[in-house]
Design an enzyme around this catalytic site. Sequence first.
Site, mmCIF file in Angstrom:
data_model
loop_
_atom_site.group_PDB
_atom_site.id
_atom_site.type_symbol
_atom_site.label_atom_id
_atom_site.label_comp_id
_atom_site.label_asym_id
_atom_site.label_seq_id
_atom_site.Cartn_x
_atom_site.Cartn_y
_atom_site.Cartn_z
ATOM 1 N NE ARG A 128 -4.072 -2.013 1.751
ATOM 2 C CZ ARG A 128 -3.952 -3.114 2.485
ATOM 3 N NH1 ARG A 128 -3.033 -3.197 3.438
ATOM 4 N NH2 ARG A 128 -4.753 -4.123 2.269
ATOM 5 C CE LYS A 177 0.298 14.376 -14.651
ATOM 6 N NZ LYS A 177 -0.059 14.890 -15.983
ATOM 7 C CD GLU A 206 8.479 16.591 -22.675
ATOM 8 O OE1 GLU A 206 7.888 17.640 -22.356
ATOM 9 O OE2 GLU A 206 7.884 15.553 -23.055
ATOM 10 C CE LYS A 263 6.506 17.768 -14.779
ATOM 11 N NZ LYS A 263 6.710 16.451 -15.346
ATOM 12 C CD GLU A 276 -2.651 17.545 -16.627
ATOM 13 O OE1 GLU A 276 -1.756 16.773 -16.288
ATOM 14 O OE2 GLU A 276 -3.191 17.536 -17.747
ATOM 15 N NE ARG A 283 1.615 17.856 -13.544
ATOM 16 C CZ ARG A 283 2.103 16.960 -12.699
ATOM 17 N NH1 ARG A 283 1.672 16.921 -11.462
ATOM 18 N NH2 ARG A 283 3.029 16.096 -13.074
ATOM 19 C CG ASN A 337 -1.033 18.405 -20.985
ATOM 20 O OD1 ASN A 337 -0.174 17.625 -20.600
ATOM 21 N ND2 ASN A 337 -2.211 18.526 -20.397
ATOM 22 C CG HIS A 383 2.779 16.591 -24.410
ATOM 23 N ND1 HIS A 383 3.669 17.638 -24.448
ATOM 24 C CD2 HIS A 383 3.448 15.560 -23.812
ATOM 25 C CE1 HIS A 383 4.815 17.262 -23.888
ATOM 26 N NE2 HIS A 383 4.707 16.010 -23.497
ATOM 27 C CG HIS A 391 0.208 12.308 -25.947
ATOM 28 N ND1 HIS A 391 -0.370 12.973 -24.896
ATOM 29 C CD2 HIS A 391 1.427 11.906 -25.509
ATOM 30 C CE1 HIS A 391 0.463 12.975 -23.866
ATOM 31 N NE2 HIS A 391 1.557 12.343 -24.211
ATOM 32 C CG HIS A 443 7.221 11.630 -25.055
ATOM 33 N ND1 HIS A 443 5.858 11.634 -25.224
ATOM 34 C CD2 HIS A 443 7.506 12.664 -24.229
ATOM 35 C CE1 HIS A 443 5.342 12.629 -24.513
ATOM 36 N NE2 HIS A 443 6.318 13.269 -23.907
HETATM 37 ZN ZN ZN Z 1 6.185 14.832 -22.521
#
Ligand code: ZN
Length: 368
Positions: free
Chosen positions: A123, A145, A187, A229, A239, A243, A247, A250, A254, A267
């Site tokens: 946990r 994340k 990035e 960041k 987010e 935040r 993106n 992205h 993506h 990426h």
């Molecule tokens: Zn990224």
Amino acid sequence: MKVRVELRKKIDESYDIIIEHGRSKTLAKEIIKGGFGRKYCIITDSNVEKIIGKKLLAQFTKEKTSAKMISFPAGEKSKNLGTVSGILEKMLLLGFDRKDCVVALGGGVTGDIAGFAASIYMRGINFVQVPTTLLAMADSSIGGKTGVDSKLAKNSIGAFKQPKRVFICSEFLQTLPKKELVNGMSEVVKHAIILDKGLFSFIENSRKKILSLDKKTMAFLAKKNCEIKGGVVEKDEKEENLRKILNYGHTIGHALESLGNYSKLKHGEAVSIGMIAEAEISKALGLMNEGEVEKIKKLLKAFGLPTKLPNYDFKTIIQKTSSDKKAVSGQVFYSLPKRIGKMHSINGRFAIPVEDSIVIKALAVCKK
Ligand code: ZN
Ligand code: ADP
């Protein structure tokens, strides 16, 4: 009848990011000093295990602290529940308990897998991050994340799990393949575009030093990016609004990554093209001027990042964006810069719906 369980929590998850050059030889000592666990479980990939992991493990032994290493095959393909479950079972067999600590040693993939494993093992146990790629140092190791991909969608299974500390040793970049370094630059440039015009000029003027991994330059880049960041995450960890500026590039990025089955484009490469496409969207909306779009394109190109849209049908790209996990009931949102260093917002909101016709207009320019 009613029984109430009061669980109003007040927690402090603040942590430090330590940025050093030349301290990798005493890294285990530094980690142990933090008192994050009785035993340490280094989780890493098959490449980093050989290049850095074995040395780090030996350091723990030298410091008379119990540590074990678990590795998985390098690459995004390992980012699945099977890998995590294999790691968790090994941790159980090795006798790790709730007082122990995970050391995530590697790039973004390792950080995601190891952080997620730490978030669910018994946990949740402590974990520290030791990023070894530029992408991880400047971006993915900050923000908490963690998670894995499912067959159906990337990064769709995961948890927020903040590390106890992040240790950045920029000398680890010395062995990183150039393609991976450049991947991380995408990035870094993104952070400059969304919040720091000065950083953008710095990158423009320091290309050679960056590519030759000049110590001071790389430490400065890592620090600046962690500040940018970290600053965003501090204000909006989950987010809800701010935040979302991270993106930028992205939404299209993506979609392109996914259309290439995560094998044609890395990426950072997909985000590079995505940033140009989304700068073009901003231009098509009358926000960003042509000169600024060109500056972005020129900088990404100078680092060898791709800038042209691959040959996908525009409709297919748009369809992909609407199945992104960040789309809401099929409505796609974009985070758009209005100029380098400044993001656009409407009524204080940074996620903006854009009509398909505008996206198509922008994509058409990116073909050229
Ligand atoms: Zn990224
Ligand atoms: P990213 O950090 O881009 O998310 P990965 O975690 O998959 O991606 O790392 C990219 C590749 O670089 C992997 O093959 C990994 O094993 C390798 N790698 C990571 N760090 C180093 C390093 N310091 N030296 C050499 N190779 C490394």
